[in-house]
Enzyme design. Structure first.
Site, PDB file in Angstrom:
ATOM      1  N   LYS A   9       0.690 -22.538  16.066  1.00 68.64           N
ATOM      2  CA  LYS A   9       0.839 -22.862  17.489  1.00 68.64           C
ATOM      3  C   LYS A   9       0.980 -24.387  17.678  1.00 68.64           C
ATOM      4  O   LYS A   9       0.700 -25.167  16.759  1.00 68.64           O
ATOM      5  CB  LYS A   9      -0.372 -22.312  18.255  1.00 68.64           C
ATOM      6  CG  LYS A   9      -0.486 -20.772  18.197  1.00 68.64           C
ATOM      7  CD  LYS A   9      -1.683 -20.256  19.004  1.00 68.64           C
ATOM      8  CE  LYS A   9      -1.805 -18.741  18.913  1.00 68.64           C
ATOM      9  NZ  LYS A   9      -2.893 -18.203  19.788  1.00 68.64           N
ATOM     10  N   TYR A  49       4.216 -13.073  24.915  1.00 74.40           N
ATOM     11  CA  TYR A  49       2.853 -12.614  25.218  1.00 74.40           C
ATOM     12  C   TYR A  49       2.820 -11.676  26.425  1.00 74.40           C
ATOM     13  O   TYR A  49       1.810 -11.591  27.127  1.00 74.40           O
ATOM     14  CB  TYR A  49       1.937 -13.818  25.462  1.00 74.40           C
ATOM     15  CG  TYR A  49       1.334 -14.415  24.193  1.00 74.40           C
ATOM     16  CD1 TYR A  49       0.584 -13.632  23.306  1.00 74.40           C
ATOM     17  CD2 TYR A  49       1.478 -15.767  23.894  1.00 74.40           C
ATOM     18  CE1 TYR A  49       0.014 -14.185  22.160  1.00 74.40           C
ATOM     19  CE2 TYR A  49       0.902 -16.328  22.747  1.00 74.40           C
ATOM     20  CZ  TYR A  49       0.181 -15.523  21.889  1.00 74.40           C
ATOM     21  OH  TYR A  49      -0.409 -16.061  20.752  1.00 74.40           O
ATOM     22  N   PHE A  57      -5.940 -15.588  31.660  1.00 80.45           N
ATOM     23  CA  PHE A  57      -5.554 -16.755  30.854  1.00 80.45           C
ATOM     24  C   PHE A  57      -4.051 -16.812  30.578  1.00 80.45           C
ATOM     25  O   PHE A  57      -3.584 -17.704  29.869  1.00 80.45           O
ATOM     26  CB  PHE A  57      -6.333 -16.795  29.540  1.00 80.45           C
ATOM     27  CG  PHE A  57      -6.200 -15.559  28.679  1.00 80.45           C
ATOM     28  CD1 PHE A  57      -5.090 -15.366  27.868  1.00 80.45           C
ATOM     29  CD2 PHE A  57      -7.204 -14.592  28.660  1.00 80.45           C
ATOM     30  CE1 PHE A  57      -4.957 -14.239  27.068  1.00 80.45           C
ATOM     31  CE2 PHE A  57      -7.084 -13.450  27.857  1.00 80.45           C
ATOM     32  CZ  PHE A  57      -5.957 -13.287  27.070  1.00 80.45           C
ATOM     33  N   THR A  91     -10.446 -14.348  17.361  1.00 81.62           N
ATOM     34  CA  THR A  91      -9.771 -15.076  18.447  1.00 81.62           C
ATOM     35  C   THR A  91     -10.625 -16.251  18.923  1.00 81.62           C
ATOM     36  O   THR A  91     -10.137 -17.361  19.094  1.00 81.62           O
ATOM     37  CB  THR A  91      -9.515 -14.120  19.630  1.00 81.62           C
ATOM     38  OG1 THR A  91      -8.874 -12.944  19.147  1.00 81.62           O
ATOM     39  CG2 THR A  91      -8.658 -14.778  20.700  1.00 81.62           C
ATOM     40  N   ARG A 102      -9.188 -20.390  11.925  1.00 81.72           N
ATOM     41  CA  ARG A 102      -9.679 -20.705  13.267  1.00 81.72           C
ATOM     42  C   ARG A 102     -11.062 -21.351  13.232  1.00 81.72           C
ATOM     43  O   ARG A 102     -11.342 -22.290  13.983  1.00 81.72           O
ATOM     44  CB  ARG A 102      -9.659 -19.442  14.128  1.00 81.72           C
ATOM     45  CG  ARG A 102      -8.230 -19.091  14.564  1.00 81.72           C
ATOM     46  CD  ARG A 102      -8.137 -17.713  15.143  1.00 81.72           C
ATOM     47  NE  ARG A 102      -6.853 -17.474  15.826  1.00 81.72           N
ATOM     48  CZ  ARG A 102      -6.469 -16.296  16.299  1.00 81.72           C
ATOM     49  NH1 ARG A 102      -7.275 -15.238  16.168  1.00 81.72           N
ATOM     50  NH2 ARG A 102      -5.305 -16.156  16.913  1.00 81.72           N
ATOM     51  N   ASN A 112      -6.216 -22.097  19.280  1.00 83.63           N
ATOM     52  CA  ASN A 112      -6.788 -21.549  18.047  1.00 83.63           C
ATOM     53  C   ASN A 112      -5.801 -21.541  16.871  1.00 83.63           C
ATOM     54  O   ASN A 112      -5.886 -20.709  15.977  1.00 83.63           O
ATOM     55  CB  ASN A 112      -7.401 -20.173  18.317  1.00 83.63           C
ATOM     56  CG  ASN A 112      -6.391 -19.176  18.857  1.00 83.63           C
ATOM     57  OD1 ASN A 112      -5.200 -19.468  18.925  1.00 83.63           O
ATOM     58  ND2 ASN A 112      -6.858 -17.995  19.222  1.00 83.63           N
ATOM     59  N   HIS A 115      -1.213 -17.661  15.373  1.00 84.81           N
ATOM     60  CA  HIS A 115      -1.043 -16.305  15.887  1.00 84.81           C
ATOM     61  C   HIS A 115      -0.713 -15.401  14.720  1.00 84.81           C
ATOM     62  O   HIS A 115      -0.020 -15.819  13.796  1.00 84.81           O
ATOM     63  CB  HIS A 115       0.116 -16.244  16.896  1.00 84.81           C
ATOM     64  CG  HIS A 115       0.621 -14.845  17.109  1.00 84.81           C
ATOM     65  ND1 HIS A 115       0.029 -13.980  17.988  1.00 84.81           N
ATOM     66  CD2 HIS A 115       1.593 -14.135  16.480  1.00 84.81           C
ATOM     67  CE1 HIS A 115       0.642 -12.796  17.910  1.00 84.81           C
ATOM     68  NE2 HIS A 115       1.595 -12.872  17.006  1.00 84.81           N
ATOM     69  N   GLU A 126       7.636  -8.581  17.339  1.00 83.84           N
ATOM     70  CA  GLU A 126       7.487 -10.047  17.278  1.00 83.84           C
ATOM     71  C   GLU A 126       8.443 -10.673  16.263  1.00 83.84           C
ATOM     72  O   GLU A 126       8.981 -11.761  16.497  1.00 83.84           O
ATOM     73  CB  GLU A 126       6.031 -10.397  16.950  1.00 83.84           C
ATOM     74  CG  GLU A 126       5.097 -10.031  18.105  1.00 83.84           C
ATOM     75  CD  GLU A 126       3.629 -10.229  17.791  1.00 83.84           C
ATOM     76  OE1 GLU A 126       3.288 -10.617  16.646  1.00 83.84           O
ATOM     77  OE2 GLU A 126       2.812 -10.000  18.707  1.00 83.84           O
TER      78      GLU A 126
END
Ligand code: ATP
Ligand code: MG
Length: 138
Positions: A9, A49, A57, A91, A102, A112, A115, A126
């Site tokens: 990310k 997402y 969120f 998570t 993480r 975090n 993914h 995905e």
């Protein structure tokens, strides 16, 4: 042989953790069969997402995901969906096991670092979201 989608990310890329994450995959017998850097638009992040669109969120998460470049990869190996999730950790990094990506690097539940797809169906969606068949090494 299974495949899964991994994303480093924007926080992971921004903090120069690309090598650190890839090192862990390679050290754990996980093969990278496709890889590129993408800077997602808000719309692309929302599409990726989409399962979370009703979550409180969602807006913050999609802002974060398009805040800078990310590295997207297709990983391959036996049971790689679950094995990648194990390497990533929970998570919420505060609950993640010691030695996971993480636990070692995340700074919040949102930021975090990585993914990973959570099931064969989500992996297929995905992977197809970012790669066509010619971009995946067989
Ligand atoms: P990912 O799908 O990114 O691999 P995950 O499967 O562990 O993560 P999900 O429940 O799918 O977790 O949530 C997707 C992402 O949304 C999380 O990785 C995190 O960045 C963010 N997120 C999840 N829960 C929260 C929350 N309570 N507050 C803020 N952000 C959250
Ligand atoms: Mg998820």
């Amino acid at each position: 042989m299974e495949q899964t989608l991994s994303i480093i990310k924007p926080d992971g890329v921004g903090r120069a953790l690309i090598g650190e994450v890839i090192k862990r995959f390679e050290a754990n017998d996980i093969k990278i069969v496709a890889m590129k850097m993408v800077h997602m638009s808000k719309q692309q992040a929302e599409g990726f997402y989409a399962v979370h669109r009703e979550r409180p969120f969602f807006n913050s998460l999609t802002d974060f995901m398009c805040s800078g470049p990310a590295v997207v990869m297709v990983l391959e190996g036996e049971n790689v969906i679950a094995r990648n999730r194990d390497l990533m950790g929970a998570t919420n990094y505060e609950e993640a096991a010691a030695g996971t990506i993480r636990k070692d690097f995340a700074t919040s539940i949102e930021r975090n670092i990585v993914h990973g797809s959570d099931a064969p169906e989500t992996a297929a969606f995905e992977i197809g979201y970012f790669f066509n068949a010619f971009e995946i090494m067989s």
